[in-house]
Design a protein around this motif. Structure first.
Motif, short mmCIF file in Angstrom:
data_model
loop_
_atom_site.label_atom_id
_atom_site.label_comp_id
_atom_site.label_asym_id
_atom_site.label_seq_id
_atom_site.Cartn_x
_atom_site.Cartn_y
_atom_site.Cartn_z
N UNK A 45 0.86 -1.20 0.00
CA UNK A 45 0.00 0.00 0.00
C UNK A 45 0.89 1.24 0.00
N UNK A 46 1.38 1.66 -1.20
CA UNK A 46 2.29 2.81 -1.27
C UNK A 46 1.66 4.10 -0.77
N UNK A 47 0.34 4.28 -0.99
CA UNK A 47 -0.29 5.53 -0.60
C UNK A 47 -0.19 5.80 0.89
N UNK A 48 -0.19 4.74 1.68
CA UNK A 48 -0.17 4.93 3.12
C UNK A 48 1.07 5.69 3.57
N UNK A 49 2.19 5.45 2.90
CA UNK A 49 3.44 6.13 3.30
C UNK A 49 3.71 7.37 2.44
N UNK A 50 3.32 7.28 1.16
CA UNK A 50 3.69 8.38 0.25
C UNK A 50 2.81 9.61 0.42
N UNK A 51 1.52 9.45 0.78
CA UNK A 51 0.63 10.60 0.89
C UNK A 51 1.10 11.58 1.98
N UNK A 52 1.37 11.10 3.21
CA UNK A 52 1.88 12.06 4.22
C UNK A 52 3.20 12.72 3.81
N UNK A 94 6.26 17.52 1.94
CA UNK A 94 7.18 18.16 0.98
C UNK A 94 6.50 19.35 0.30
N UNK A 95 5.18 19.22 -0.03
CA UNK A 95 4.44 20.34 -0.62
C UNK A 95 4.50 21.57 0.28
N UNK A 96 4.29 21.31 1.57
CA UNK A 96 4.28 22.43 2.52
C UNK A 96 5.66 23.08 2.62
N UNK A 97 6.70 22.25 2.61
CA UNK A 97 8.06 22.78 2.80
C UNK A 97 8.59 23.47 1.54
N UNK A 98 8.19 23.03 0.37
CA UNK A 98 8.76 23.58 -0.89
C UNK A 98 7.85 24.58 -1.55
N UNK A 156 5.06 24.25 -3.27
CA UNK A 156 4.46 23.90 -4.54
C UNK A 156 3.00 23.57 -4.29
N UNK A 157 2.18 23.57 -5.35
CA UNK A 157 0.72 23.39 -5.17
C UNK A 157 0.32 21.91 -5.16
N UNK A 158 1.12 21.07 -5.77
CA UNK A 158 0.81 19.63 -5.70
C UNK A 158 2.04 18.81 -5.99
N UNK A 159 2.07 17.62 -5.39
CA UNK A 159 3.04 16.58 -5.70
C UNK A 159 2.25 15.28 -5.88
N UNK A 160 2.31 14.79 -7.08
CA UNK A 160 1.58 13.55 -7.38
C UNK A 160 2.59 12.44 -7.67
N UNK A 190 -0.92 7.67 -6.50
CA UNK A 190 -0.76 7.18 -5.13
C UNK A 190 -0.92 8.34 -4.13
N UNK A 191 -0.68 9.58 -4.64
CA UNK A 191 -0.82 10.76 -3.77
C UNK A 191 -1.51 11.86 -4.54
N UNK A 192 -2.18 12.75 -3.77
CA UNK A 192 -2.82 13.93 -4.38
C UNK A 192 -3.24 14.86 -3.25
N UNK A 193 -3.22 16.19 -3.47
CA UNK A 193 -3.67 17.11 -2.41
C UNK A 193 -5.11 16.83 -2.00
N UNK A 194 -5.92 16.34 -2.94
CA UNK A 194 -7.30 15.95 -2.61
C UNK A 194 -7.35 14.43 -2.47
N UNK A 195 -7.56 13.89 -1.31
CA UNK A 195 -7.54 12.41 -1.12
C UNK A 195 -8.52 11.69 -2.05
#
Length: 555
Positions: free
Chosen positions: A74-81, A86-90, A92-96, A105-110
């Motif tokens: 389940x990659x999303x479980x670790x990659x989403x947080x 990283x979005x908050x620190x850099x 940027x508006x999204x990291x997918x 596996x990741x998106x600002x909107x779950x």
């Protein structure tokens, strides 16, 4: 019916026109610069967003924790947080982060996790990273896509990081606001500077527009050529800034270019005239002599808070001065005639009284003696100087001198026949020369023990010689040259001033190529001598007269 006057608006002044033109020019320059800067800043902002998105995407793709998370069930479980952090620190508006098939596996909107990525991924599947502008679930964005590879360089996932175009626009607008503030400040500063410069220009142009200035210049040039008086304008360093045609003629200047920019001291004018032009004090109706003119000089400093120069006007009174000399002679003749008339009345009363006393013979003797004395004086003058103008001058001056107690005699050496003088030597100049010399001699001789003035006039070797001597105190050798300068006199100044007569004599003599000198007379007084060339025609006439006299003597 009332007709209202229609007032035509006056054209704006030159300063106002320049202010409007400069204000428009500054506004156009500032607006152009602002537009160029806005376009440049937007392009730079897009490039910066592209570089930022690419750097974040590659950093995430190179992270070991991302590769490890991709290998889990389940990659999303670790990659989403991780992606949100990283979005908050850099910023940027999204990291997918997605699998090779583009499933997120990741998106600002779950809610978008597990959905297909919107955008191009083909170059990344080939192991290449790229950037693009694309409209996804968050709207238009500047995004970067890069592959996630394992140790065998096999693509096991994809990372996309992006910044929304709206956010880029906000950054540019923030920069544009600062730019507009700077532009407004530059426009205001330029407007103030332009206003100050044009206010100064308005003072200098007196609020006139270009057409009025051009028309005034035309009037100025026409007036300079039309005015017959000499006009000279000097700057603050006493250099010639302007001279009109009359000024060039009176000062003997060939061309305007010859003197413009030159100092008055370098023009070769007589020292008294140069001193008057260089004076910082105004001069009013001062009489000055040049080589062949009598000038009346007026000077007026030009000031506007500081000395800016001098305006000089010159009037030619050569003819007027000559006429004044003749008028003085006529006035003297009139006074002499009035005195003689008074004396004649006394003598007539004497004759009448003798007749009434029955002494007719004594009355006839008395009257005859007076007539013989007057005729003898006339015969003596005419015999020596038969030139009519000079003879009349000598008779009049004799009467004047007699009234002042001075004896005026024509020496026996005098011989000046009628018709001997050439047309180039007018009688008016001879009256100026001889009349002033006699007046000067009478002034010097008056009051001496034996007041006497001797006049000698003759021609010799093509020259006319006029010599006047007196029995006065003479001329101090130290003043032998100064006596010919205007204003020099050993006597107190009268109402009209003194010291002009001998200066006029020298001027007239110089004008005709002659000389004027002073020496000690035989009687101890002063002796002034003028020598004037007669010319070839006069010399031939003189030779004929001399030859005739010699032949008559031999016969």
């Amino acid at each position: 019916m009332h007709v209202r006057d229609v007032r035509v608006p006056r054209p704006r002044s030159l300063a106002a026109q320049l202010f409007a033109m400069q204000a428009v020019l500054i506004a156009v320059v500032v607006a152009g610069y602002a537009l160029f800067t806005y376009v440049s800043d937007r392009s730079q902002a897009e490039d910066a967003a592209r570089r930022q998105a690419l750097a974040v995407a590659r950093s995430v793709a190179d992270s070991p924790s991302v590769r490890e998370a991709i290998g889990t069930s389940d990659p999303s479980a670790e990659l989403q947080p991780y992606a949100l952090r990283v979005m908050r620190d850099t910023e940027v508006d999204f990291i997918t982060i997605m699998n090779p098939q583009g499933i997120r596996w990741t998106h600002p909107s779950p809610a978008e996790i597990g959905q297909r990525f919107r955008g191009h991924i083909e170059p990344a599947l080939k192991g290449e990273f790229f950037t693009e502008t694309y409209t996804g679930t968050l709207g238009p964005s500047m995004r970067a896509v890069t592959p996630v590879e394992d140790e065998n360089k096999r693509v096991i996932g994809l990372v996309s990081a992006g910044i929304k175009v709206e956010e880029i626009t906000k950054r540019v607008q923030a920069q544009l606001t600062a730019l507009l503030g700077v532009a407004a400040g530059a426009l205001a500063l330029g407007a103030v500077g332009t206003y100050v410069v044009n206010a100064r220009l308005r003072r200098h142009t007196h609020g006139m527009n270009a057409a009025e200035l051009s028309r005034m210049h035309d009037y100025h040039q026409a007036a300079l050529h039309a005015v017959r008086e000499g006009l000279l304008m000097l700057d603050g360093q006493y250099r010639v800034a302007l001279i009109n045609d009359g000024g060039r003629e009176l000062l003997g200047v060939a061309s305007e270019e010859e003197v413009i920019g030159r100092s008055v001291a370098e023009m070769g004018l007589p020292a008294p005239l140069t001193g008057a032009l260089l004076s910082s004090e105004p001069r009013v109706d001062e009489v000055h002599l040049t080589a062949d003119r009598v000038l009346v000089v007026n000077t007026s400093p030009v000031s506007g808070g500081e000395r800016r120069g001098t305006v000089v006007t010159l009037r030619d009174v050569t003819e007027l001065q000559s006429l004044m000399g003749e008028l003085d002679s006529e006035r003297g003749f009139t006074q002499a005639l009035r005195s003689q008339a008074h004396e004649a009345a006394n003598r007539l009363h004497t004759v009448v009284s003798l007749i009434e006393l029955d002494r007719a013979e004594e009355a006839v003797d008395f009257a005859t003696a007076e007539l013989e004395l007057a005729q003898a004086l006339t015969d003596q003058v005419v015999a020596a100087v038969s030139e009519p103008v000079l003879a009349a001058l000598l008779l009049g001056k004799t009467a004047q001198a007699n009234e002042r107690g001075v004896e005026l005699v024509v020496s026996q050496d005098s011989r000046l026949d009628d018709g001997l003088l050439p047309p180039s030597l007018p009688a008016r100049d001879l009256v100026t020369i001889l009349g002033n010399l006699i007046d000067n001699a009478v002034d010097a001789a008056q009051g001496s023990v034996r007041a006497r003035v001797t006049v000698t006039a003759y021609t010799v070797e093509g020259e006319l010689v006029l010599r006047v001597s007196d029995t006065g105190a003479g001329v101090d050798p130290a003043h032998a040259e100064a006596v010919f300068q205007r204003g020099f006199s050993t006597k107190p100044a009268g109402p009209g001033g003194r010291g002009l007569g001998l200066a006029l004599v020298r001027q007239a003599a110089t004008r005709h190529g002659g000389t004027l000198s002073v020496a000690v007379a035989d009687g101890g007084g002063a002796e002034f001598e003028v020598r004037l060339p007669l010319g070839s025609a006069a010399r031939a006439s003189e030779g004929a007269v001399t030859g005739s006299a010699v032949s008559g003597g031999d016969a």
